[in-house]
Design a protein around this motif. Sequence first.
Motif, PDB file in Angstrom:
ATOM      1  N   CYS A 120       0.836  -1.204   0.000  1.00 40.85           N
ATOM      2  CA  CYS A 120       0.000   0.000   0.000  1.00 40.85           C
ATOM      3  C   CYS A 120       0.873   1.257   0.000  1.00 40.85           C
ATOM      4  O   CYS A 120       0.506   2.273  -0.612  1.00 40.85           O
ATOM      5  N   ALA A 121       2.025   1.188   0.683  1.00 41.52           N
ATOM      6  CA  ALA A 121       2.962   2.313   0.661  1.00 41.52           C
ATOM      7  C   ALA A 121       3.501   2.535  -0.752  1.00 41.52           C
ATOM      8  O   ALA A 121       3.670   3.674  -1.195  1.00 41.52           O
ATOM      9  N   VAL A 122       3.751   1.440  -1.474  1.00 42.48           N
ATOM     10  CA  VAL A 122       4.171   1.556  -2.872  1.00 42.48           C
ATOM     11  C   VAL A 122       3.070   2.223  -3.695  1.00 42.48           C
ATOM     12  O   VAL A 122       3.340   3.047  -4.575  1.00 42.48           O
ATOM     13  N   GLY A 123       1.818   1.886  -3.380  1.00 38.81           N
ATOM     14  CA  GLY A 123       0.698   2.516  -4.071  1.00 38.81           C
ATOM     15  C   GLY A 123       0.659   4.019  -3.850  1.00 38.81           C
ATOM     16  O   GLY A 123       0.336   4.784  -4.762  1.00 38.81           O
ATOM     17  N   ALA A 124       0.989   4.449  -2.644  1.00 36.30           N
ATOM     18  CA  ALA A 124       1.043   5.885  -2.364  1.00 36.30           C
ATOM     19  C   ALA A 124       2.215   6.539  -3.089  1.00 36.30           C
ATOM     20  O   ALA A 124       2.090   7.628  -3.662  1.00 36.30           O
ATOM     21  N   ALA A 125       3.371   5.857  -3.089  1.00 33.01           N
ATOM     22  CA  ALA A 125       4.549   6.405  -3.765  1.00 33.01           C
ATOM     23  C   ALA A 125       4.319   6.537  -5.264  1.00 33.01           C
ATOM     24  O   ALA A 125       4.889   7.423  -5.919  1.00 33.01           O
ATOM     25  N   THR A 126       3.469   5.664  -5.801  1.00 34.93           N
ATOM     26  CA  THR A 126       3.147   5.724  -7.236  1.00 34.93           C
ATOM     27  C   THR A 126       2.578   7.084  -7.606  1.00 34.93           C
ATOM     28  O   THR A 126       2.931   7.666  -8.642  1.00 34.93           O
ATOM     29  N   GLN A 127       1.691   7.602  -6.753  1.00 32.56           N
ATOM     30  CA  GLN A 127       1.103   8.914  -7.038  1.00 32.56           C
ATOM     31  C   GLN A 127       2.171   9.992  -7.064  1.00 32.56           C
ATOM     32  O   GLN A 127       2.207  10.832  -7.968  1.00 32.56           O
ATOM     33  N   GLY A 128       3.052   9.987  -6.062  1.00 27.38           N
ATOM     34  CA  GLY A 128       4.087  11.012  -6.005  1.00 27.38           C
ATOM     35  C   GLY A 128       4.998  10.991  -7.219  1.00 27.38           C
ATOM     36  O   GLY A 128       5.344  12.038  -7.788  1.00 27.38           O
ATOM     37  N   TRP A 129       5.379   9.776  -7.636  1.00 27.27           N
ATOM     38  CA  TRP A 129       6.262   9.646  -8.796  1.00 27.27           C
ATOM     39  C   TRP A 129       5.545  10.081 -10.067  1.00 27.27           C
ATOM     40  O   TRP A 129       6.128  10.745 -10.937  1.00 27.27           O
ATOM     41  N   ASP A 130       4.287   9.713 -10.210  1.00 31.74           N
ATOM     42  CA  ASP A 130       3.518  10.085 -11.397  1.00 31.74           C
ATOM     43  C   ASP A 130       3.447  11.597 -11.579  1.00 31.74           C
ATOM     44  O   ASP A 130       3.535  12.100 -12.706  1.00 31.74           O
TER      45      ASP A 130
END
Length: 393
Positions: A120-130
């Motif tokens: 789920c933390a990776v899912g949050a990081a996905t937004q930041g990177w995008d």
Amino acid sequence: MNEKTSTDMDYSDEKNGVLKPEPEMADASGRRQSVALNIVENPLKRSSPDKVVLDARAFAESHDLAEHAALFGKAALVARDPNRFGSITELDEQERSSLAYERDHKWHGPFMLWYSISLCAVGAATQGWDQTGSNGANLSFPKEFGIDKDEGRDQWIVGAVNAIIFLTAGLIGAWIVDPLNYYFGRRGEIFITACCLTATPIGSAFAKSWQGLFAARFVLGIGIGAKNATVPIYSAEMAPARIRGALVMFWQLWVVAGIFLGFCANVIVKDTGRISWRLQLGSAFIPSFILGIGIFFCPESPRWLMKHGQFAKGFRSMLRLRAHPIIAARDYYYSFVIYQEELKVARGAGYFSRLWDCFAVPRIRRANYGASTVMIAQQMCGINSKAPLVYCH
């Protein structure tokens, strides 16, 4: 006559009910009140210990969990009075020790729980990177497509390419979350959006025109909006109550981590010449690819399975997320009891009825306005698109 009015009722007596509208919120016409207007108390407190055990065993036997009937009986007693499990004679020493260890070690949990939370933390990081890929790309993609003038139409086009992911995230992505979750489950919805967020950055990197880049980012925003609403829910439904709030609030921390990693990727590829902006936009596929692969190894949300009548499968999922069967049975059965109370209060409220609560219920409306204002202010400061341009000029 001694008939009580709605304002004379005792709204805090656990013996008389569980989910009760506050006095000023009661509706004399008998119409459904918003679920948000009700106070949740422990439903098991209104029953005697013997009745609680019988109800729990009946639940297990009627939902393909007959082999766990005795376990659910003991777990219901623990759920009825979580702080006094030491006095429950039905528990064996191992169960009592597991409950005590859980009480004394707030962050204790099995590997699968923390694996799922980490994903789920990776899912949050996905937004930041995008959202940071375009920061670096802004320095070169306008020149690539001949829209690099500092005024007029070109500025509007560059602004639209930058902003479109946030517009579609809110105007489309957030609205399709409910049906996606209903038909595909939490894991399925996350996998679908992860695929979307893997394909669209790659599509952005291969864009041949600003229109193609705009289209790729249009779809990217839909994926971001749908994912952002589901991953925190999935995390909350898996997490134990004692740490649930903290884990959900970590969302923003990991978004910032994703922003940091996105900027790092921008810096790493900035000297690759004309293709630098393509690499900067395309690198955002990395966390979403990890998310899409990793979600296959996670259990489905026990609560989602319960709501869709898959009780035995839901309990098996809960067993993977808790350190001991007594803890899993306690959390699963209590979740079921609370869900039944919610159904009584909601009385079949549909999607649009629940949506209307966001504006009709004063405290939710105020929270909605406050959150919306903060989000608008965050984007108006330009941090997601103009930071590199400010430093360059």
